[in-house]
Design a protein around this motif. Structure first.
Motif: not given
Length: 167
Positions: A67-80
């Protein structure tokens, strides 16, 4: 006679119910088989499509810090998000390839919007320390295919896009 008729009706109802359950189960199984994406295989094909890529660091939805790494390229809701991979130039260059498999294809437009915001941020950063790489970001590709959305920043983004669309 009445009892035989009741048993016949009960048997017919049970048979219809059984057929309905089996039918629904088969439909769900086929849907999930068609909906799953082999992200590791797709990642391999997409990264191999551009032979000019530098060494790439890859993070995935299976990592401990997903989840933290995902935030490097998107602030989209990770639970989706169902899963993803994100490859970026280990040397700090502008090359990036990400594919996100969504839980619901209807969320694609919102995800794509956050990826466009990421590209704008990259342009701002690169204009300071690597203005020669701005054209690559200007020609970045963001595409959707089913439940998957890809963001491609590379010299050969067209070839990488073809690899994405071929899957």
């Amino acid at each position: 006679m009445k009892r035989i008729l009741q048993r016949g009706i009960c048997f017919a109802c049970a048979l219809l119910l059984a057929v309905g359950i089996v039918g629904c189960g088969s439909e769900q199984a086929a849907e999930s088989d068609n909906g799953n994406v082999d992200l590791p295989a797709l990642q391999e094909k997409m990264l191999a499509a551009d032979t000019t890529l530098p060494d790439m660091t890859v993070v995935t939805g299976d990592d401990e810090q997903a989840e933290l790494n995902f935030g490097a390229f998107s602030d989209f809701s990770y639970d989706r998000v169902q899963s993803y991979f994100y490859a970026y130039a280990a040397d700090g260059g502008s090359q990036e390839i990400a594919v996100v498999e969504l839980k619901d294809a209807g969320d694609a437009a919102a995800l794509m919007s956050t990826m466009k915001d990421h590209l704008e941020d990259r342009k701002g950063t690169l204009s300071t320390y690597a203005p020669d790489q701005l054209p690559m970001v200007d020609h970045a590709v963001i595409k959707q295919k089913g439940k998957c959305v890809a963001m491609i920043i590379s010299e050969k983004s067209g070839l990488v896009q073809q690899a994405f669309e071929a899957e």
